[in-house]
Design an enzyme around this catalytic site. Structure first.
Site, PDB file in Angstrom:
ATOM      1  N   THR A  18       0.837  -1.203   0.000  1.00  0.00           N
ATOM      2  CA  THR A  18       0.000   0.000   0.000  1.00  0.00           C
ATOM      3  C   THR A  18       0.873   1.254   0.000  1.00  0.00           C
ATOM      4  OG1 THR A  18      -1.540  -1.253   1.398  1.00  0.00           O
ATOM      5  CG2 THR A  18      -1.983   1.091   1.162  1.00  0.00           C
ATOM      6  N   ARG A  22       8.008  -2.463   2.618  1.00  0.00           N
ATOM      7  CA  ARG A  22       8.077  -2.429   4.075  1.00  0.00           C
ATOM      8  C   ARG A  22       8.377  -3.819   4.590  1.00  0.00           C
ATOM      9  NH1 ARG A  22       3.111   0.751   6.834  1.00  0.00           N
ATOM     10  NH2 ARG A  22       3.657   2.354   5.325  1.00  0.00           N
ATOM     11  N   SER A 113       6.176   4.046   8.347  1.00  0.00           N
ATOM     12  CA  SER A 113       5.010   4.771   8.855  1.00  0.00           C
ATOM     13  C   SER A 113       4.714   4.477  10.314  1.00  0.00           C
ATOM     14  CB  SER A 113       3.809   4.445   7.962  1.00  0.00           C
ATOM     15  OG  SER A 113       2.714   5.207   8.338  1.00  0.00           O
ATOM     16  N   HIS A 114       3.557   3.883  10.588  1.00  0.00           N
ATOM     17  CA  HIS A 114       3.094   3.671  11.953  1.00  0.00           C
ATOM     18  C   HIS A 114       3.559   2.339  12.526  1.00  0.00           C
ATOM     19  CE1 HIS A 114       0.498   2.212   8.845  1.00  0.00           C
ATOM     20  NE2 HIS A 114       0.117   1.250   9.661  1.00  0.00           N
ATOM     21  N   ASP A 277       1.859  10.069  13.591  1.00  0.00           N
ATOM     22  CA  ASP A 277       2.491   8.753  13.550  1.00  0.00           C
ATOM     23  C   ASP A 277       3.988   8.819  13.257  1.00  0.00           C
ATOM     24  OD1 ASP A 277       2.332   9.441  10.855  1.00  0.00           O
ATOM     25  OD2 ASP A 277       2.102   7.363  10.214  1.00  0.00           O
ATOM     26  N   ASP A 279       5.968   8.665  10.625  1.00  0.00           N
ATOM     27  CA  ASP A 279       6.473   9.565   9.580  1.00  0.00           C
ATOM     28  C   ASP A 279       5.670  10.854   9.451  1.00  0.00           C
ATOM     29  OD1 ASP A 279       4.337   8.076   8.602  1.00  0.00           O
ATOM     30  OD2 ASP A 279       5.019   8.210   6.525  1.00  0.00           O
ATOM     31  N   ASP A 281       2.461  11.593   8.832  1.00  0.00           N
ATOM     32  CA  ASP A 281       1.361  11.874   7.908  1.00  0.00           C
ATOM     33  C   ASP A 281      -0.012  11.559   8.483  1.00  0.00           C
ATOM     34  OD1 ASP A 281       1.736   9.152   7.798  1.00  0.00           O
ATOM     35  OD2 ASP A 281       1.899   9.032   5.612  1.00  0.00           O
ATOM     36  N   ARG A 282      -0.064  10.805   9.590  1.00  0.00           N
ATOM     37  CA  ARG A 282      -1.364  10.507  10.196  1.00  0.00           C
ATOM     38  C   ARG A 282      -1.665  11.481  11.332  1.00  0.00           C
ATOM     39  NH1 ARG A 282      -2.452   4.062  10.573  1.00  0.00           N
ATOM     40  NH2 ARG A 282      -2.049   3.664   8.374  1.00  0.00           N
ATOM     41  N   THR A 344      -8.220   2.084  -0.999  1.00  0.00           N
ATOM     42  CA  THR A 344      -7.370   2.438   0.133  1.00  0.00           C
ATOM     43  C   THR A 344      -5.951   2.792  -0.335  1.00  0.00           C
ATOM     44  OG1 THR A 344      -8.639   1.053   1.610  1.00  0.00           O
ATOM     45  CG2 THR A 344      -6.372   1.494   2.248  1.00  0.00           C
ATOM     46  N   GLU A 363      -8.837   9.432   4.736  1.00  0.00           N
ATOM     47  CA  GLU A 363      -9.029   8.000   4.955  1.00  0.00           C
ATOM     48  C   GLU A 363      -9.400   7.791   6.419  1.00  0.00           C
ATOM     49  OE1 GLU A 363      -6.602   5.112   2.539  1.00  0.00           O
ATOM     50  OE2 GLU A 363      -5.064   6.511   3.195  1.00  0.00           O
ATOM     51  N   GLU A 364     -10.159   6.708   6.646  1.00  0.00           N
ATOM     52  CA  GLU A 364     -10.566   6.381   8.016  1.00  0.00           C
ATOM     53  C   GLU A 364      -9.367   6.053   8.895  1.00  0.00           C
ATOM     54  OE1 GLU A 364      -9.841   3.114   8.915  1.00  0.00           O
ATOM     55  OE2 GLU A 364      -9.124   2.871   6.855  1.00  0.00           O
ATOM     56  N   SER A 365      -8.239   5.729   8.267  1.00  0.00           N
ATOM     57  CA  SER A 365      -7.054   5.298   8.999  1.00  0.00           C
ATOM     58  C   SER A 365      -6.230   6.487   9.496  1.00  0.00           C
ATOM     59  CB  SER A 365      -6.207   4.406   8.100  1.00  0.00           C
ATOM     60  OG  SER A 365      -5.930   5.075   6.885  1.00  0.00           O
ATOM     61  N   LYS A 376      -0.885  12.523   2.768  1.00  0.00           N
ATOM     62  CA  LYS A 376      -1.663  12.956   3.917  1.00  0.00           C
ATOM     63  C   LYS A 376      -0.744  13.701   4.861  1.00  0.00           C
ATOM     64  CE  LYS A 376      -1.555   8.288   5.868  1.00  0.00           C
ATOM     65  NZ  LYS A 376      -1.651   7.253   4.815  1.00  0.00           N
ATOM     66  N   ARG A 496      -9.152  -6.356   8.301  1.00  0.00           N
ATOM     67  CA  ARG A 496      -9.818  -5.144   8.767  1.00  0.00           C
ATOM     68  C   ARG A 496     -11.314  -5.265   8.471  1.00  0.00           C
ATOM     69  NH1 ARG A 496      -5.297  -2.434   9.911  1.00  0.00           N
ATOM     70  NH2 ARG A 496      -3.683  -2.033   8.347  1.00  0.00           N
TER      71      ARG A 496
HETATM   72  C1  G1P Z   1      -3.114   1.279   5.931  1.00  0.00           C
HETATM   73  C2  G1P Z   1      -4.391   2.071   5.970  1.00  0.00           C
HETATM   74  C3  G1P Z   1      -4.513   2.903   4.712  1.00  0.00           C
HETATM   75  C4  G1P Z   1      -3.274   3.788   4.567  1.00  0.00           C
HETATM   76  C5  G1P Z   1      -2.014   2.941   4.639  1.00  0.00           C
HETATM   77  C6  G1P Z   1      -0.756   3.790   4.643  1.00  0.00           C
HETATM   78  O1  G1P Z   1      -3.117   0.397   4.833  1.00  0.00           O
HETATM   79  O2  G1P Z   1      -5.528   1.241   6.128  1.00  0.00           O
HETATM   80  O3  G1P Z   1      -5.690   3.673   4.754  1.00  0.00           O
HETATM   81  O4  G1P Z   1      -3.315   4.490   3.368  1.00  0.00           O
HETATM   82  O5  G1P Z   1      -2.025   2.155   5.815  1.00  0.00           O
HETATM   83  O6  G1P Z   1      -0.717   4.655   5.740  1.00  0.00           O
HETATM   84  P1  G1P Z   1      -3.537  -1.131   4.934  1.00  0.00           P
HETATM   85  O7  G1P Z   1      -2.667  -1.756   5.982  1.00  0.00           O
HETATM   86  O8  G1P Z   1      -4.977  -1.158   5.367  1.00  0.00           O
HETATM   87  O9  G1P Z   1      -3.341  -1.676   3.553  1.00  0.00           O
HETATM   88 ZN    ZN Z   2       2.457   7.307   8.170  1.00  0.00          ZN
END
Ligand code: G1P
Ligand code: ZN
Length: 543
Positions: A18, A22, A113-114, A277, A279, A281-282, A344, A363-365, A376, A496
């Site tokens: 996504t 990683r 990222s997170h 988060d 990096d 962006d969240r 997504t 995004e909901e995330s 983001k 999810r």
């Molecule tokens: C997750 C989030 C998605 C976001 C992505 C990167 O991806 O659900 O909205 O864009 O992290 O931060 P997922 O693990 O669901 O594929």
């Molecule tokens: Zn991030």
């Protein structure tokens, strides 16, 4: 400068997900692993001779080593300029901002990222193109293909570069310029938001608690909130970046941002709480003892956008990812602007933003952003809220509840089942798909299924089609259950389950989300047999 052509063999697993490639740190530490992928980037987008590359990361474990390798490979590939964030740091939104501002050809961002960091955590690398946004799938697929056929890579035989002193160093054909990672970004924020008004808000005693979760946004928050907006030093929580994020999980949600949640639920809570988060962006935003869902946050920013100077002329349209609640759709309808539903991942917003079809995306995330960059942006969202709070002089809770009264509430929750065995997760998904033919028209308690499908998206700008983007179960009253497998996890599969129900009766809008969604939660179990397939009684994380 001598350039080594190093022989290598392919790794079979360098397929970006996504958001970039990683993997566990130990995977990246294998000999040639990072080098192979960097060569795949340069060769796919190249020749890069004469181009400008932006380079930085979220400071997690292995960031500094990776930066040195990439600089040496970029020199070997004859980039003319490399702009590297001081200390090897750049938040994802800042990298996007810097790519655009300096008209670079692209950038490499080192981040998972997170995901947790440290020697036993995760590392990641992603490539953003010249619009500042994540490389689209055609490009990342081409990188993957290259990585499977690689036999050598090029690297300059030079000592490590000083990335801690601001300024220019010339190596061969390449200028390596160490830049302040915060300056360009902070300047852009001051153009979008009314800093004067926010300064007055803080001067009047308004209290913010900002939790950087020991990640990249610490220095950004210090510069903007403290030095530029005059907030007191105690505003900052966990704002010193650490390579292992203090052994935490740098994901701003109610589970992992526990320090902030505790402060915001205490009797003497500040007026406003926010976290970002790994990096940067969240974002998560909280009022006093009050959680704002990211889906609601997007809708509220859209409804109040004209209060911020950068959006005073109104917004063109909104885009939200498919699993994100339909709260933003209601605002778009009221404003008479389009609302796009995309798969997504932020990369699907890029074309819509470039074509000026939308101004705000979310995004909901815990991701929200706008056309100011192509990622983001966590701090941007916090500043947007501050600007609205400064204008409206109401509490976070008042703003949200009055929004619900006006537009109705899309009660929403996401249930994650992490580290599920991959085959079982696939089986769960395919078992739901097998029911597609017979589901429409079926009744479950108060609900009747209107449609079920595997979401496919046709990009309205380039007509590219992305299939299998998640299972949608839509009910006749507009409620939805969505099932998706994560594309960012690094261990097994993450299931999810996204739940959404519309509530237009004010007296019911205050209900706890889990209670309001309890029947849909049961229906999700009935349809997917989650317990049987995952062996879990409870989700790992509820947001
Ligand atoms: C997750 C989030 C998605 C976001 C992505 C990167 O991806 O659900 O909205 O864009 O992290 O931060 P997922 O693990 O669901 O594929
Ligand atoms: Zn991030």
């Amino acid at each position: 400068m001598n350039i080594s052509h190093v022989k290598t063999t392919d790794f079979t697993d360098q397929k970006p997900g996504t958001s970039g490639l990683r993997k566990a740190v130990s995977v990246f530490q294998q000999a040639h692993y990072l080098e192979n992928f960097v060569q795949a980037i340069f060769s796919t987008i190249g020749p890069v001779t004469g181009q400008t590359l932006i380079l930085g990361g979220d400071g997690r474990f292995y960031n500094r080593e990776a930066i040195q390798i990439i600089i040496k490979m970029a020199c070997a590939s004859k980039y003319s300029r490399i702009l590297v964030g001081q200390g090897g740091l750049l938040s994802t939104p800042a990298a996007s901002c810097v790519i655009r501002k300096h008209q670079a050809n692209g950038g490499i961002i080192l981040s998972a990222s997170h995901n947790p960091g440290g020697p036993n955590g995760d590392f990641g690398i992603k490539y953003n193109i010249n619009n500042g946004g994540p490389a689209p799938e055609q490009i990342t697929n081409a990188m993957y293909t290259y990585s499977k056929n690689i036999s050598s890579y090029n690297i300059a035989d030079i000592p490590d570069i000083d990335i801690d002193t601001l300024g220019n160093q010339r190596i061969g054909h390449t200028d390596i310029i160490t830049i302040d990672p915060v300056a360009d970004y902070a300047e852009q924020m001051s153009q979008l938001f009314d800093f004067e008004k926010i300064r007055k808000l803080f001067a009047g005693g308004f209290r913010l608690c900002f939790d950087a979760m020991h990640a990249i946004n610490g220095p950004y928050a210090k510069e903007i909130f403290i030095d530029q907006l005059g907030a007191p030093a105690e505003t900052l929580m966990n704002c010193t970046p650490l390579p292992d994020f203090g052994q935490g999980h740098p994901d701003p949600n109610l589970t992992y941002a526990a320090d902030l949640v505790k402060v915001m639920n205490a009797a003497d809570a500040p007026d406003f709480g926010a976290a970002s988060d790994g990096d940067g962006d969240r974002n998560m935003v909280l009022g006093q003892n009050f959680f704002v869902t990211p889906s609601d946050s997007l809708a509220i920013l859209a409804a109040n956008a004209t209060l911020a100077p950068g959006y005073a002329d109104g917004i063109k349209g909104i885009a939200r990812s498919m699993p994100t609640s339909q709260a933003a759709d209601r605002v778009a309808a009221a404003l008479g602007i389009p609302c796009f539903e995309t798969p997504t991942g932020w990369k699907f917003f890029g074309n819509l933003l470039d074509a000026d079809k939308v101004t705000l995306c979310g995004e909901e995330s815990f991701g929200t952003g706008s056309n100011h960059i192509r990622e983001k942006d966590g701090l941007w969202a916090v500043l947007f809220w501050l600007n609205i709070l400064a204008e409206r002089q109401e509490s976070v809770e008042q703003i949200v509840t009055s929004h619900w009264q006006q537009y109705g509430r899309n009660v929403y929750s996401r249930h994650d089942y992490e580290e599920v065995e991959s085959d079982s997760a696939e089986r769960l998904m395919s078992n739901i798909k097998k029911q597609f033919d017979t589901l429409p028209g079926q009744r479950f308690g108060h609900y009747t299924i209107a449609f079920s499908d595997d979401f496919a998206y046709t990009d309205p700008i380039d007509n590219s089609i992305s299939r299998q983007q998640g299972i949608r179960i839509g009910f006749t009253d507009g409620s939805r259950i969505v099932f998706r497998l994560s594309g960012t996890g690094t261990k097994g599969a993450t299931l999810r389950v996204y739940l959404e129900q519309f509530e237009d009766q004010a007296e019911k809008q205050q209900q706890d989300a889990q209670a309001a969604l309890s029947e849909l939660i049961q229906i999700a179990e009935q349809l997917a047999e989650i317990k049987k397939h995952t062996g879990r009684d409870q989700p790992t994380v509820i947001t």
